[in-house]
Design an enzyme around this catalytic site. Structure first.
Site, PDB file in Angstrom:
ATOM      1  N   GLU A 236      34.582 -16.142  14.778  1.00 38.78           N
ATOM      2  CA  GLU A 236      35.124 -15.477  13.490  1.00 38.78           C
ATOM      3  C   GLU A 236      35.097 -16.196  12.386  1.00 38.78           C
ATOM      4  OE1 GLU A 236      39.442 -14.836  14.793  1.00 38.78           O
ATOM      5  OE2 GLU A 236      38.780 -12.986  15.420  1.00 38.78           O
TER       6      GLU A 236
ATOM      7  N   ASP B 106      42.051 -10.275  23.397  1.00 42.37           N
ATOM      8  CA  ASP B 106      42.823 -11.252  22.223  1.00 42.37           C
ATOM      9  C   ASP B 106      44.382 -10.726  22.188  1.00 42.37           C
ATOM     10  OD1 ASP B 106      43.507 -12.742  20.098  1.00 42.37           O
ATOM     11  OD2 ASP B 106      42.677 -11.236  18.540  1.00 42.37           O
TER      12      ASP B 106
ATOM     13  N   GLU C  45      51.597 -11.030  17.444  1.00 44.19           N
ATOM     14  CA  GLU C  45      50.640 -10.308  16.689  1.00 44.19           C
ATOM     15  C   GLU C  45      50.245  -8.927  16.786  1.00 44.19           C
ATOM     16  OE1 GLU C  45      47.035 -12.427  16.604  1.00 44.19           O
ATOM     17  OE2 GLU C  45      46.108 -10.819  15.437  1.00 44.19           O
TER      18      GLU C  45
HETATM   19  C1  LIG Z   1      43.661 -17.797  13.955  1.00 45.87           C
HETATM   20  O1  LIG Z   1      42.724 -16.694  14.122  1.00 45.87           O
HETATM   21  C2  LIG Z   1      43.415 -15.491  15.044  1.00 45.87           C
HETATM   22  C3  LIG Z   1      43.192 -14.274  14.224  1.00 45.87           C
HETATM   23  O2  LIG Z   1      44.110 -14.493  13.238  1.00 45.87           O
HETATM   24  C4  LIG Z   1      43.702 -13.315  15.008  1.00 45.87           C
HETATM   25  O3  LIG Z   1      43.822 -12.052  14.570  1.00 45.87           O
HETATM   26  C5  LIG Z   1      43.266 -13.340  16.401  1.00 45.87           C
HETATM   27  O4  LIG Z   1      44.262 -13.028  17.450  1.00 45.87           O
HETATM   28  O5  LIG Z   1      42.664 -14.412  17.027  1.00 45.87           O
HETATM   29  C6  LIG Z   1      42.144 -15.652  15.890  1.00 45.87           C
HETATM   30  C7  LIG Z   1      41.938 -16.798  16.933  1.00 45.87           C
HETATM   31  O6  LIG Z   1      42.715 -16.995  17.857  1.00 45.87           O
HETATM   32  O7  LIG Z   1      41.095 -17.776  16.451  1.00 45.87           O
END
Ligand SMILES: CO[C@H]1[C@H](O)[C@@H](O)[C@H](O)O[C@@H]1C(=O)O
Length: 684
Positions: free
Chosen positions: A273, A347, A375
């Site tokens: 990311e 995720d 989240e």
């Molecule tokens: C810290 O960043 C997060 C991001 O906000 C999130 O949307 C996703 O879960 O994963 C990323 C990660 O775990 O690196």
């Protein structure tokens, strides 16, 4: 025992599962053999938290000669284990709290408090326990500006502005709560790290926090930005094989250890990311991790290197990418590196099958990363007890070394004989008075800590002990709370993504539904990428006819997942694309089953509301009211998720709803236009 009237007094949740600080201190006979900061804290906790004790309490490490005759277990306790039992010491009958170290004694004191507050008979107490997992850390996604990424409980606890001079008493309260569960590490800053966290100014602030946490058995760790040698050191490169880069990190590690002699180490999100990493220099994750590990090694520090990557590899399936990049690196990591793997391959969805990397890298200590902050499960407002989610992955059988090769055995190190083992939870903690945004969210912090200590504990038993300590011992209240908790996570699965569907949420906020979203910059950010629904069917084919992600699992697991008939129904559409009229094992069609799950999700929330109404006379009005209000929000939003999702599926399959199932309240256009306007925006 807490009486009903005590339970009914004002309670804003600040004390968590620990007793209220203003309880009149009971005049107990508590003594220590020897002195030490941690021993003193252990004695102080017993004074503060125990109402009565049938015998004097004696705290001492096993090393004391006075205890030699007792032949207490030594090696079995390790550095952090404890024994709590009746003993006669110097002619006196006592409850002895002991361990090889003061930290063990502290954990024993908390175990004694927990036992007392969950109704154990202290006259016959006999506890012995040692943690199964070595590194039990909370990962705070806290930014240096005080915000918290994916945090729903207020601003960061760390007041960087006032540190290092002012040490807010909350830091001690936080350490107490962590230590009461056995959490022994804290990563202070977000994995999306700024280089500033490694500057002398921030190292001094981290050192002040480390000073507060140390006597509670807690080490601090920092997330490290891989490109820091460029940003802070003025180097031209952060190439891990460049000697100047390695020297910069070595000097940085030395500098940190001068300020924090027991610094834990680094957590790194690399080439994920947008974060920098070794791949920027055509080096592997192992080469990057090992370079940092070498800098920490002389000081005893570790690197937690995240496997949460979804880059250029495997464009056909994001779920395959971490395995593709990391599996070939097995055996290539230094011995003070843990590879940190999320529970599932996408995720932190409300349900995901276990990540294929568990069991697939036997020569590498693999650490489990769980997300405590919700989240994708309704932030702080929706009630979802995560114990069952955590245990589901821990109990999952990888078959890596035959039947019984559970994820728990992979991550506690027993399956492949690793001494280094770890479990991380992304914290749900902020400056809200109740720390976690809601009373029931506190239970997720609690469950993480208890499972990190012992991954084999039952989530229901954890829920019960949490409820008894949080609300008082009245079994009626504990029964209600446990019932609500144990159905709550499945309710979220049902109204957001049943039968193995996932990642259907609106973009940015990740709170409300958005299954129709299809035009975000990267294909794998779009919900349509995950559900693959059209007029004829729904689901992601991960078998041989599709992405073949199932081949990343061991043959026994892959064989089961290859056939929809032997795939657990809860994971059906994660692995298979099926026609809407597919016959489920029950005989009903897939479409009807799907609708039934959405209806069930909404009904479960209504059931939780009714259960909580029954609890009203048994709980203080503050916590009752906040929870009742949140449940009402959750019910409204569960309905929204159901209606918006069904409106969208029906726009594709044009199928009628089964008899008795209500039509969505609005048209699909309406839901698409709304996009959950009130969700706090946290755009990427
Ligand atoms: C810290 O960043 C997060 C991001 O906000 C999130 O949307 C996703 O879960 O994963 C990323 C990660 O775990 O690196």
């Amino acid at each position: 025992m807490m009486t009903l009237s005590e339970a009914a007094r004002a309670n804003d949740g600040y004390e968590l599962w620990l007793p209220p600080a203003n309880d009149p201190a009971a005049n107990l006979d508590i003594a220590t053999l020897g002195t030490g900061a941690t021993l003193d804290i252990a004695a102080g906790e017993l004074h503060r938290d125990l109402a009565t004790a049938p015998l004097p309490i004696l705290l001492a490490t096993n090393l004391r000669p006075e205890l030699a005759a007792l032949k207490l277990p030594g090696a079995a306790l390790g550095r952090e284990g404890y024994v709590v039992r009746r003993a006669t010491v110097a002619g006196r009958a006592v409850i002895l709290v002991s361990g090889n170290t003061e930290t063990g004694v502290l954990y024993g004191a908390f175990a004694l408090i927990r036992a007392a507050r969950t109704g154990a008979d202290l006259t016959t107490i006999a506890l012995q326990s040692a943690p199964k997992v070595a590194v039990r850390v909370l990962d705070h996604w806290d930014n240096l500006d005080g915000s918290v990424e994916r945090g729903y409980a207020g601003a960061s606890l760390w007041n960087w502005w006032e540190l290092p001079d002012y040490k807010d008493p909350r830091y001690t309260d936080y350490a107490r709560a962590d230590a009461s569960l056995g959490i022994n590490g804290v990563v202070l800053n977000n994995v999306n790290a700024k280089p500033d966290s490694l500057t002398p100014r921030y190292i001094a602030k981290a050192a002040a926090l480390a000073d507060v946490f140390r006597p509670w058995g807690i080490k601090v760790y920092l997330s490290a930005r891989f490109s820091a040698p460029i940003e802070l050191g003025g180097l031209k490169t952060a190439d891990p094989l460049d000697p100047a880069v390695a020297a910069w990190w070595k000097a940085k590690a030395d500098e940190i250890y001068r300020a924090i002699p027991d610094f834990g180490g680094f957590l790194v999100k690399a080439n994920s990311e947008g974060q920098p990493g070794p791949r920027d220099y055509h080096r592997s994750h192992a080469e990057g991790a090992n370079m940092l590990a070498a800098a920490l090694k002389p000081h005893g520090g570790i690197v937690m290197w995240r496997a949460f990557v979804y880059a250029e590899s495997d464009p056909d399936d994001r779920a395959k990418q971490a395995y593709t990049e990391f599996h070939p690196l097995d055996g290539k990591f230094a011995d003070n590196v843990l590879v940190q793997v999320k529970n599932g391959a996408i995720d932190f969805q409300p349900r995901e099958p276990f990540h294929p990397l568990f069991g697939a890298m036997p020569r590498t200590p693999i650490m489990l990363e769980l997300q405590i902050t919700k989240e994708y499960l309704g932030f702080a407002t929706h009630l979802a007890y995560l114990g069952p989610l955590f245990s589901e992955v821990l109990e999952a059988d990888t078959y890596a070394r035959g039947k019984g090769s559970t994820v728990a055995k992979v991550i506690d190190g027993t399956l492949d004989h690793h001494a280094l083992s770890g479990m991380a939870g992304v914290a749900n903690i902020g400056r809200d008075r109740d720390w976690s945004g809601s009373t029931f969210n506190q239970a997720n912090w609690y469950a993480f800590g208890r499972l990190a200590w012992d991954p084999d504990l039952s989530p229901e038993a954890i829920a019960r002990e949490w409820a008894q300590q949080t609300f008082g011992p009245d079994p009626r209240l504990a029964d209600i709370a446990v019932k609500m908790m144990m159905q709550s996570r499945e309710a979220v699965v049902d109204y957001t993504g049943p039968l193995g569907l996932a990642h259907l949420m609106g973009t940015g906020h990740h709170y409300g539904p958005g299954p129709w979203i299809k035009d975000l910059a990267r294909p794998e950010w779009n919900p349509v990428y995950y559900h693959r629904a059209d007029a004829s069917g729904i689901g992601f084919d991960r078998t041989r006819t599709g992405s073949n992600a199932i081949a990343q699992y061991s043959p026994e697991v892959a064989r089961r997942l290859a056939d929809p008939r032997t795939t657990p129904e809860s994971e059906l559409l994660w692995f298979h694309h099926l026609p809407w009229d597919w016959k489920m094992n029950s005989g009903e069609t897939l479409w009807h089953a799907l609708v039934a799950h959405y209806d069930q999700g909404v009904a479960s929330v209504a059931a939780m509301q009714a259960e909580w109404d029954e609890a009203r006379p048994l709980v203080d009005p503050e916590r009752w009211q906040k929870t009742a209000t949140f449940l009402a929000i959750q019910h409204r939003e569960a309905q929204w998720w159901r209606d918006a999702s069904l409106a969208y599926w029906m726009s594709l399959n044009h199928l009628p709803l089964p008899a008795g199932s209500a039509a969505p309240a609005h048209s699909l256009d309406w839901y698409e236009a709304q996009q959950f306007p009130w969700a706090p925006g946290q755009a990427r």
